[in-house]
Write an enzyme that holds these catalytic residues in place. Structure first.
Site, PDB file in Angstrom:
ATOM      1  N   SER A  58      -0.857  -7.005  10.193  1.00  0.00           N
ATOM      2  CA  SER A  58      -2.259  -7.899   9.182  1.00  0.00           C
ATOM      3  C   SER A  58      -2.390  -8.508  11.248  1.00  0.00           C
ATOM      4  CB  SER A  58      -1.461  -8.912   8.639  1.00  0.00           C
ATOM      5  OG  SER A  58      -2.488  -9.869   9.137  1.00  0.00           O
ATOM      6  N   HIS A  94       9.633   1.038 -18.442  1.00  0.00           N
ATOM      7  CA  HIS A  94       8.392  -0.286 -18.492  1.00  0.00           C
ATOM      8  C   HIS A  94       8.349  -1.115 -16.946  1.00  0.00           C
ATOM      9  CE1 HIS A  94       8.165   0.794 -22.950  1.00  0.00           C
ATOM     10  NE2 HIS A  94       9.750   0.931 -22.609  1.00  0.00           N
ATOM     11  N   GLU A  99      -1.108   3.435   0.434  1.00  0.00           N
ATOM     12  CA  GLU A  99      -2.560   2.520  -0.434  1.00  0.00           C
ATOM     13  C   GLU A  99      -2.966   3.934  -0.442  1.00  0.00           C
ATOM     14  OE1 GLU A  99      -2.782  -1.879  -0.255  1.00  0.00           O
ATOM     15  OE2 GLU A  99      -2.191  -1.181   1.141  1.00  0.00           O
ATOM     16  N   LYS A 121       3.619  -9.237   8.388  1.00  0.00           N
ATOM     17  CA  LYS A 121       3.360  -8.475   7.591  1.00  0.00           C
ATOM     18  C   LYS A 121       3.432  -7.078   8.337  1.00  0.00           C
ATOM     19  CE  LYS A 121       0.219  -8.798   4.664  1.00  0.00           C
ATOM     20  NZ  LYS A 121      -0.307  -9.086   3.322  1.00  0.00           N
TER      21      LYS A 121
END
Ligand code: ARG
Length: 466
Positions: A286, A165, A299, A292
């Protein structure tokens, strides 16, 4: 005609009974050359095998065969060197090649299509392409598995939290977690191998759908093209696209696995988790936030799954309800497979790179492994083993210990012996041997368990098979 815009004259390949050519829109919807030119090498290989067999069987002369083979090889190098003009009015790769062959060698070219139809021709070309793609996938998966085996070996003792979970469950090792992916990609690879076996039959010679009256030798062409044997039913042969659907199913399952890995990498590389750091080679910055480092490749792998699933559903839907044998609907099979194949190849390659390059933060993993009372089950197991409690009672006692630790904001191992004995007097100082994460993982020696000794056995098993 060469520029694909002339629609006035009828098709030189099949236009005998047609007075005029197709409407522009007809040509546009009908043509597949825009994408099936990808099959040029398979098409030429198939034609050479077919012509060689025709000559061997005395169906065409040896001189014509020689001209055909020479012409086809010329076309192959023209296409490979970018010196071939594809024409939309010639519909597809088969007729583009044959038309050029006529220009190159004259009337002998017209004998190549004896005892053959574009229906078995396209089934052959596409099957050859998919088979080669499956072989590439097999190799790529082997590379990905090898990357995981190396990381697993390196981190067979590295403890991390195991999750259910996405909540801390029990400590495991990072090596064990890596080996879970080895199992997944190992299953993908065996599906690939089965699919190659399954599809390893040659379609050429099924002709339009009924076979042919010419004395062809389908075993000869099958052998020449590297197939195990010829297909057995000519109707099924030209109407079957199972091999493409199997490829897409396998790709969809592998894509799903890759997306789970991608998701874990996305989570692990957040500053909050900090379990891994992606290499500069596999992350991006970024344009506005200088701090970042984004896991874009992970992704995109996660997203490619959507495209692959789309292709699978598209082809299943294209084939659904089609009467036997060939229908032009089936021309829509190729783009789905080409697109999925490209996505899958890219996704596997990117993941292999990421897995090999990422830095593992063992300190963060270890700290997280110990938090969240991850050794609570070890305490309960100890009570069963050493104090003879039934597991349910041990579970209850452990629950009270967890509640106490929680109220004191400390770990289980930080409770004193007196505090633990106040909950259950059977507890002795030996309990502290099982409350560390290292002791916890080392104790899980059941077959396939997370103990480093077991993980090393799993690694050896896969090394022998990779
Ligand atoms: N371009 C066609 C395809 O991809 C080739 C087969 C055409 N056959 C036919 N009978 N029109 O399916």
């Amino acid at each position: 005609m060469a520029d694909g815009t002339d629609t006035k004259s009828s098709n030189q390949m099949w236009g005998g009974r047609f007075a005029s050519g197709p409407a522009a829109i007809m040509e546009e919807i009908n043509a597949s050359i825009g994408f099936d030119k990808k099959l040029f090498a398979q098409d030429i290989r198939g034609s050479i095998a077919h012509a060689t067999m025709l000559a061997h069987q005395g169906i065409i002369s040896a001189e014509d065969k020689d001209k055909i083979v020479h012409g086809l090889n010329t076309i192959l190098s023209e296409i490979e060197s970018g010196n071939f003009e594809f024409s939309r009015s010639l519909e597809d790769i088969h007729m583009n090649v044959e038309s050029r062959l006529a220009t190159l060698i004259g009337p002998a070219a017209g004998r190549l299509h004896t005892a053959r139809s574009r229906n078995d021709q396209v089934a052959l070309d596409f099957r050859l392409w998919v088979k080669e793609e499956l072989q590439k996938c097999e190799q790529a998966l082997t590379g990905l598995i090898a990357a995981f085996l190396d990381r697993a070996e390196e981190h067979a003792d590295t403890v991390m939290p195991g999750f259910t979970h996405l909540q801390t469950a029990q400590p495991v090792t990072f090596g064990h977690h890596c080996m879970a992916y080895v199992e997944m990609f190992g299953r993908d690879r065996s599906r690939v191998r089965h699919a190659i076996e399954h599809m390893d039959e040659s379609p050429i010679g099924a002709a339009a759908l009924a076979g042919t009256g010419f004395p062809i030798d389908r075993h000869m062409t099958a052998k020449a093209l590297g197939f195990r044997e010829p297909t057995r039913n000519s109707i099924d042969t030209v109407s079957d696209r199972d091999f493409a659907i199997e490829f897409l199913s396998i790709a969809a399952i592998a894509g799903m696995h890759l997306s789970r890995l991608a998701e874990e990498i996305v989570i692990w590389s957040t500053p909050q988790f900090g379990f891994v750091r992606l290499s500069d080679a596999f992350s991006t910055g970024s344009s506005i936030m200088p701090q970042k480092k984004n896991p874009d490749a992970a992704e995109l792998v996660r997203a490619k799954t959507g495209r692959i699933n789309g292709s699978l559903v598209a082809l299943l839907t294209i084939m659904k309800g089609l009467p036997l044998a060939y229908s032009k609907d089936m021309q829509e099979d190729k783009e789905q497979v080409f697109d999925a194949a490209e996505s899958l190849e890219l996704a596997i390659a990117a993941m292999t790179g990421m897995v090999r390059d990422m830095t593992i933060n063992t300190a963060r993993m270890k700290a997280a492994a110990g938090s969240g009372y991850s050794t609570a089950t070890d305490l309960a197991d100890w009570l069963v083993r050493e104090a003879g409690l039934p597991f349910r009672d041990a579970h209850h006692v452990t629950g009270r210990a967890v509640a106490l630790a929680e109220s004191k904001s400390c770990d289980l191992a930080e409770l004193s012996l007196e505090e633990l004995q106040a909950i259950n007097p059977a507890i002795t100082a030996k309990i502290f041997d099982v409350l560390t994460v290292e002791a916890s993982v080392a104790s899980r020696k059941s077959f396939g368990g997370t103990a480093p000794s077991e993980v090393r056995k799993q690694i050896a098993y896969w090394r022998a098979r990779n």
